[in-house]
Design an enzyme around this catalytic site. Structure first.
Site, PDB file in Angstrom:
ATOM      1  N   GLU A  66       4.663   0.135   9.374  1.00 44.56           N
ATOM      2  CA  GLU A  66       3.811  -1.053   9.179  1.00 44.56           C
ATOM      3  C   GLU A  66       3.132  -1.455  10.484  1.00 44.56           C
ATOM      4  O   GLU A  66       1.954  -1.831  10.495  1.00 44.56           O
ATOM      5  CB  GLU A  66       4.624  -2.232   8.620  1.00 44.56           C
ATOM      6  CG  GLU A  66       5.210  -2.005   7.237  1.00 44.56           C
ATOM      7  CD  GLU A  66       4.164  -1.977   6.112  1.00 44.56           C
ATOM      8  OE1 GLU A  66       2.981  -2.230   6.375  1.00 44.56           O
ATOM      9  OE2 GLU A  66       4.557  -1.673   4.962  1.00 44.56           O
ATOM     10  N   ARG A  98      -0.959  -1.273  10.480  1.00 47.42           N
ATOM     11  CA  ARG A  98      -1.677  -2.557  10.512  1.00 47.42           C
ATOM     12  C   ARG A  98      -2.099  -2.918  11.935  1.00 47.42           C
ATOM     13  O   ARG A  98      -3.266  -3.181  12.196  1.00 47.42           O
ATOM     14  CB  ARG A  98      -0.800  -3.671   9.941  1.00 47.42           C
ATOM     15  CG  ARG A  98      -0.390  -3.388   8.507  1.00 47.42           C
ATOM     16  CD  ARG A  98       0.190  -4.604   7.826  1.00 47.42           C
ATOM     17  NE  ARG A  98       0.987  -4.198   6.680  1.00 47.42           N
ATOM     18  CZ  ARG A  98       1.241  -4.944   5.612  1.00 47.42           C
ATOM     19  NH1 ARG A  98       0.773  -6.166   5.538  1.00 47.42           N
ATOM     20  NH2 ARG A  98       1.994  -4.500   4.631  1.00 47.42           N
ATOM     21  N   ASP A 146       2.940   8.514  -0.878  1.00 45.14           N
ATOM     22  CA  ASP A 146       1.475   8.369  -0.843  1.00 45.14           C
ATOM     23  C   ASP A 146       0.717   8.776   0.423  1.00 45.14           C
ATOM     24  O   ASP A 146      -0.013   9.767   0.452  1.00 45.14           O
ATOM     25  CB  ASP A 146       1.077   6.932  -1.257  1.00 45.14           C
ATOM     26  CG  ASP A 146       1.870   5.820  -0.566  1.00 45.14           C
ATOM     27  OD1 ASP A 146       2.618   6.121   0.368  1.00 45.14           O
ATOM     28  OD2 ASP A 146       1.712   4.642  -0.955  1.00 45.14           O
ATOM     29  N   GLU A 182      -5.549  -0.406  -3.827  1.00 45.88           N
ATOM     30  CA  GLU A 182      -5.705   1.033  -4.115  1.00 45.88           C
ATOM     31  C   GLU A 182      -6.761   1.348  -5.179  1.00 45.88           C
ATOM     32  O   GLU A 182      -7.462   2.364  -5.077  1.00 45.88           O
ATOM     33  CB  GLU A 182      -4.358   1.639  -4.532  1.00 45.88           C
ATOM     34  CG  GLU A 182      -3.332   1.707  -3.400  1.00 45.88           C
ATOM     35  CD  GLU A 182      -2.680   0.371  -3.066  1.00 45.88           C
ATOM     36  OE1 GLU A 182      -2.738  -0.545  -3.924  1.00 45.88           O
ATOM     37  OE2 GLU A 182      -2.136   0.229  -1.958  1.00 45.88           O
TER      38      GLU A 182
HETATM   39  C1  DMJ Z   1      -1.000  -1.264   2.592  1.00 42.02           C
HETATM   40  O1  DMJ Z   1      -0.233  -1.742   3.644  1.00 42.02           O
HETATM   41  C2  DMJ Z   1      -1.378   0.178   2.782  1.00 42.02           C
HETATM   42  O2  DMJ Z   1      -2.427   0.513   1.941  1.00 42.02           O
HETATM   43  C3  DMJ Z   1      -0.225   1.118   2.529  1.00 42.02           C
HETATM   44  O3  DMJ Z   1      -0.617   2.464   2.615  1.00 42.02           O
HETATM   45  C4  DMJ Z   1       0.360   0.856   1.177  1.00 42.02           C
HETATM   46  N1  DMJ Z   1       0.638  -0.530   0.917  1.00 42.02           N
HETATM   47  C5  DMJ Z   1      -0.303  -1.556   1.294  1.00 42.02           C
HETATM   48  C6  DMJ Z   1      -1.284  -1.989   0.239  1.00 42.02           C
HETATM   49  O4  DMJ Z   1      -0.887  -1.943  -1.050  1.00 42.02           O
END
Ligand code: DMJ
Length: 508
Positions: free
Chosen positions: A127, A131, A274, A408
Site C-alpha cells: 500500500e 499509493r 491481480d 476497476e
Molecule cells: C487500489 O488501492 C488499487 O487499485 C489496488 O490495486 C487494488 N485496490 C484498490 C482499489 O480498489
C-alpha cells in the site's frame, strides 16, 4: 525451469518532458476546438466531483488518511505505518491533471510543510508503495518539482529492509521506524512480518509482484541501483517464480519468502493476485518492450488463465473464475474487473489471431462487469458477483453486496474506450457518474455504500483515497482526448499514478 536468460544492461530512461507537457495541455485548457460540447460538459462534471471530494477532505480531514464524510472527520487506519495524508498524496496528480490549480497548491503545501516521514509503525509495503511512492513519483514526473522526488526517495529507503529474506521476496508488513543511533537502543527499524492472516507466514503474489514499476523509477531518479536490484534486477521474486512449479501453469497467491514454494493453492485474477499480472505486462511496456522476461511470464500466465479459468455462464456472460486446489469457484470480485483493461492493453501490443482473441475477451469481461452494475438497484456493482445457483453477475451473499467507490470497472472502460473508441464505454462511464452522484454523494463528500441492491443507500462513512487517485481520474480520462496521458507514453501504476515509459529511441 532454470535461471531466466541474462539481460542486457538497462538503458537509462530518457524523458521528453516537452512532449508530456504538450499532451497535458489539451484537455486541461478546455479541450480541442470542435470538441463535442457534451463530452466537455461531462469532463467538467467529473472535475467538479473531484473538487468536491478534495474540498471536503481538506475541510474536515486534512492530514488524516481518509475523510469520513458523514461524521465529518478524518480516518487514520493502520495500513500506512504512521504515515498520514494518504488522500493528499493519492489526489496530487489527479488535481494536477484536472488543472485544479489552487487545490493542487494546497496539496503541495501540505507535502512541503506537514508530510512527516519520521514515523514509527507497521505499514503495508504494497500500500505504501502503490499509493505514496507511486503518487509522489507521478507528481514529480508531471511537475518536475523536486520535493516530490525527494520524499519518494526518502520513503523508498525505508522500505528496503523488507527484502531481507532468504529468497529476497519481501514480507508484507514493514516497520517504518528510525534506525537506533545508540548501541543498546531498541528499534524495530526494518523489522518485517508476514500478515497474520496470510497462511504460514507467506507473502502475497499481488503484494511482492507490485513493486517493480515504482522501484525501477526510484533507481532511475536516485542513480542508486539498490531499488532496482531489490525489486527487479536480477529480480529475486521473478527468479523464484520462474523456477517454482506452477500448477497447470497458474500462479497461486501465497508463497513462502523463506523456501520460495507455494503455501496454498488459491489462484485469482482478483484480490491477492491481480496486480502481479498487471505489473508483468506494464514492466514490459515501461521498458519500451525490452523486458521480454516479464512479457513471456505475462503471456504464459494469461494462456493458463484462458485455458483453466475463463468460463461462459448459462446466460452467455464471460467471466474469470477463481481456483482452489483444482476446484473452480464461479465468482468474480470487483477487483478482478480491472482485467478487461489489462487484457485489452496487452492485445493492443499483440498481433494476428491472438490480438483479436484477447481484444474480444477484454470486451466480454468488461461487458460482464458492466452487467454486474446494471443488475443492481443503484447501478453500482457489488464487491463480488457469482455465476452459480442460478445467479448471473450478482452477489449472492449479504457480505458481498457493498461498493466502496472502487475504480476497476471504470478503469476497464477507460482502456477499452481508448483502444476501440466504441461509444458504449463513454456511455457506461457516464452511467457510473450518475449513480455516484445519486447514491454516494453526501453533504460532505462521497461515501461507499453497504448494499448496491437497495435504496435509499446506506452509507459506510468512508471516502477512500483511491476514489480520488483512480475512480475520478479514470472517469475524467474517459472523456479526454487520447493524447492526455497517452498510453504510448505512460503506464499507470495499480493506483492509477502515471509513470513514463522508457522510450529509448527519440520519437518525440
Ligand atoms: C487500489 O488501492 C488499487 O487499485 C489496488 O490495486 C487494488 N485496490 C484498490 C482499489 O480498489
Amino acid at each position: 525451469s532454470g535461471a531466466p536468460p541474462a539481460r542486457e544492461t538497462r538503458a537509462p530512461f530518457r524523458f521528453d518532458y516537452e512532449r508530456f507537457r504538450r499532451s497535458l495541455r489539451h484537455p486541461v485548457r478546455g479541450g480541442r476546438s470542435g470538441e463535442d460540447p457534451e463530452t466537455r460538459a461531462r469532463r467538467m462534471k467529473i472535475k467538479e466531483m473531484m473538487k468536491f471530494a478534495w474540498d471536503n477532505y481538506k475541510q474536515y480531514a486534512l492530514g488524516k488518511n481518509e475523510l469520513r464524510p458523514l461524521t465529518k472527520n478524518g480516518h487514520i487506519g493502520n495500513m500506512f505505518g504512521g504515515l498520514r495524508g494518504a488522500t493528499v498524496i493519492d489526489a496530487l496528480d489527479t488535481l494536477y491533471i484536472m488543472e485544479l490549480e489552487e487545490e493542487f497548491q494546497e496539496a503541495k503545501q501540505w507535502v512541503e510543510k506537514s508530510f512527516d516521514l519520521n514515523v514509527n509503525g507497521e505499514a503495508s509495503l504494497f500500500e505504501v508503495n502503490i499509493r505514496y511512492i507511486g503518487g509522489l513519483l507521478a507528481t514529480y514526473y508531471l511537475t518536475g518539482e523536486e520535493v516530490f522526488k525527494n520524499k519518494a526517495l526518502e520513503l523508498g529507503e525505508k522500505l528496503l529492509p523488507a527484502f531481507n529474506t532468504p529468497t529476497g521476496i519481501p514480507r508484507g508488513v514493514i516497520n517504518l521506524g528510525r534506525q537506533g543511533t545508540r548501541p543498546r537502543q531498541h528499534s524495530l527499524y526494518g523489522m518485517s512480518w508476514s500478515w497474520g492472516w496470510a497462511s504460514a507466514g507467506s507473502s502475497i503474489l499481488a503484494e511482492f509482484g507490485t513493486l517493480h514499476l515504482e522501484f525501477l523509477h526510484l533507481s532511475e531518479l536516485s542513480g542508486n541501483p539498490v531499488f532496482a536490484e531489490k525489486a527487479s534486477d536480477p529480480r529475486p521474486g521473478l527468479l523464484v517464480l520462474s523456477r517454482v512449479e506452477k500448477p497447470q501453469g497458474l500462479y497461486p497467491n501465497f508463497l513462502s519468502p523463506v523456501t520460495g514454494s507455494w503455501v496454498q493453492h488459491h489462484v485469482s485474477i482478483g484480490g491477492l493476485g491481480d496486480s502481479f499480472y498487471e505489473y508483468l505486462l506494464k514492466s514490459w511496456l515501461m521498458s519500451d518492450k525490452k523486458d521480454s522476461e516479464a512479457k513471456k511470464m505475462y503471456d504464459d500466465a494469461l494462456e493458463a488463465i484462458e485455458k483453466h479459468l475463463v468460463k461462459k455462464s448459462a446466460g452467455g456472460l464471460t467471466y474469470i473464475a477463481e481456483w482452489r486446489g483444482g476446484i473452480l469457484d464461479h465468482k468474480m470480485g470487483h477487483l478482478a474487473c480491472f482485467s478487461g483493461g489489462m487484457i485489452a492493453l496487452g492485445a493492443e501490443h499483440s498481433t494476428g489471431e491472438r490480438r483479436q482473441r484477447h481484444m474480444e475477451l477484454a470486451a466480454e469481461i468488461t461487458s460482464t462487469c458492466h452487467e454486474s452494475y446494471t443488475r443492481s438497484e443503484t447501478k453500482l456493482g457489488p464487491e463480488a458477483f457469482r455465476f452459480d445457483a442460478g445467479s448471473e453477475a450478482m452477489a449472492t451473499r449479504l457480505s458481498e453486496r457493498y461498493y466502496i467507490l472502487r475504480p476497476e470497472v471504470v478503469e476497464s472502460y477507460m482502456y477499452l474506450w481508448r483502444l476501440t473508441h466504441h461509444p458504449k464505454y463513454r456511455h457506461w462511464g457516464w452511467e457510473v457518474v450518475q449513480a455516484l452522484e445519486k447514491h454516494c454523494r453526501v453533504e460532505a463528500g462521497f461515501s461507499g455504500i453497504r448494499d448496491v441492491y437497495s435504496t435509499p443507500a446506506l452509507h459506510d462513512n468512508m471516502q477512500q483515497s483511491f476514489f480520488l487517485a483512480e475512480t475520478l481520474k479514470y472517469l475524467y480520462l474517459l472523456f479526454c482526448e487520447d493524447d492526455v496521458l497517452s498510453l504510448e507514453d505512460w503506464v499507470f501504476n495499480t493506483e492509477a499514478h502515471p509513470l513514463p515509459i522508457n522510450h529509448t529511441d527519440s520519437k518525440a
